[in-house]
Write a protein that holds these residues in place. Structure first.
Motif: not given
Length: 342
Positions: A219-223
């Motif tokens: 899930d955001l903010p991880r890429l």
């Protein structure tokens, strides 16, 4: 205060409530429950066949064969299965006469100190081989069985994937028993084992042979990221410095350099073909054949279909996107949502 008493089920000797073994006969005073294993696979055999003959339009069949033209009735284009949070979906696509992909998944519950452990495998038949679907079905099921056996014995995700690779390699080779090894069934193989402990730590190991892929979509903010590296001529050229859009790379995009089958190496996977990550926060693990990533090669593009969606809805949307984009190959997708615990 006297400890509550009971009796040994074997010799009836009085025992204390906290005793683990009988002091008289040495027998265990309780039985450790064995882990429970469950599994699914697609495409399934024996599904009801509906609709007219795809070759002549006749509606009458006898023992699975068209009474008009004599052709065998084809299996349904789409099959789906769900086990726990895991969803598998496979589709024949628009241009292939049959589905040469296969996928399998399994779950182990009841291992002390762990939440459910999961195993998934996706295989794509090599179309230049004879009856490639035989290798895909055999390798996906055997690979998952190998992983489940390791996970049930409290193995790590890494040891489980290695066990699955060994079993899948053997099964794919045996699928071509009696055939010319040069033309025997062969397939790609991408698999994952997921282990979560009761403290919420989730470890994922993926292993691959060929060009089916695995993606981690947090899930955001991880890429999001692609976890596997293709065993292909294109990847070798890019590793050597060729541009991804160069003519030579594009020409070698689907020429694989490793596969499973009777004509593969005894150890067809490379050591660099295994990757282990610890999932930080929620997200989805996705495995797929090239029938999907042909049209969505980048992890960020795939992630948009999974973010906030039920895994069944995400899998269906991804398959439909591949069909609408051309559907030139069989399409297989496995979606596994992962949170703090599985």
């Amino acid at each position: 205060m006297t400890e509550e008493q009971g009796t040994c089920p074997k010799c009836a000797t009085p025992v204390g409530k906290s005793d683990r073994f009988c002091e008289s006969c040495g027998g265990a005073l309780f039985e450790v429950p064995l882990p429970t294993v469950s599994r699914v696979a697609v495409p399934r055999t024996g599904l009801p066949l509906e609709g007219p003959c795809a070759d002549c339009g006749n509606d009458d069949f006898s023992d699975g064969y068209c009474t008009g033209c004599g052709h065998r009735r084809v299996e349904p284009d789409r099959d789906e299965a769900r086990l726990g949070v895991m969803v598998l979906a496979t589709d024949r696509g628009l241009h292939h006469a049959r589905n040469e992909d296969a996928a399998a998944a399994g779950m182990v519950t009841g291992v002390p100190g762990r939440c459910d452990s999961l195993a998934i495998a996706v295989c794509d038949g090599v179309s230049t081989s004879v009856e490639p679907q035989m290798a895909s079905v055999a390798a996906s099921k055997a690979g998952v069985e190998g992983m489940l056996a390791s996970l049930a014995a409290a193995g790590t995700s890494h040891t489980a994937v290695l066990a699955g690779l060994a079993e899948a390699t053997k099964a794919a080779a045996e699928a071509g028993s009696g055939m010319d090894p040069a033309n025997a069934p062969s397939c790609t193989y991408t698999a994952a084992a997921i282990v979560a402990n009761t403290e919420g730590r989730v470890e994922i190991t993926v292993g691959s042979v060929g060009d089916s892929r695995a993606y981690w979509l947090p899930d955001l903010p991880r890429l999001p990221q692609q976890l596997t590296v293709d065993d292909s001529v294109a990847q070798e050229l890019m590793t050597a410095g060729a541009a991804a859009d160069s003519e030579f790379v594009l020409r070698g995009a689907h020429t694989i350099t490793r596969w499973l089958g009777a004509d593969s190496d005894a150890k067809p996977w490379s050591d660099s073909g295994l990757t282990t990550i610890t999932a930080v926060g929620p997200g989805s693990l996705l495995l797929c054949s090239d029938g999907l990533w042909n049209y969505l090669p980048d992890a960020a593009d795939i992630a948009r279909f999974c973010a906030g969606n039920d895994p069944t809805a995400a899998a269906r949307a991804l398959v439909e996107h591949a069909l609408q984009a051309g559907g030139n190959d069989n399409i297989t997708v496995a979606v596994v949502p992962i949170g703090g615990t599985i």
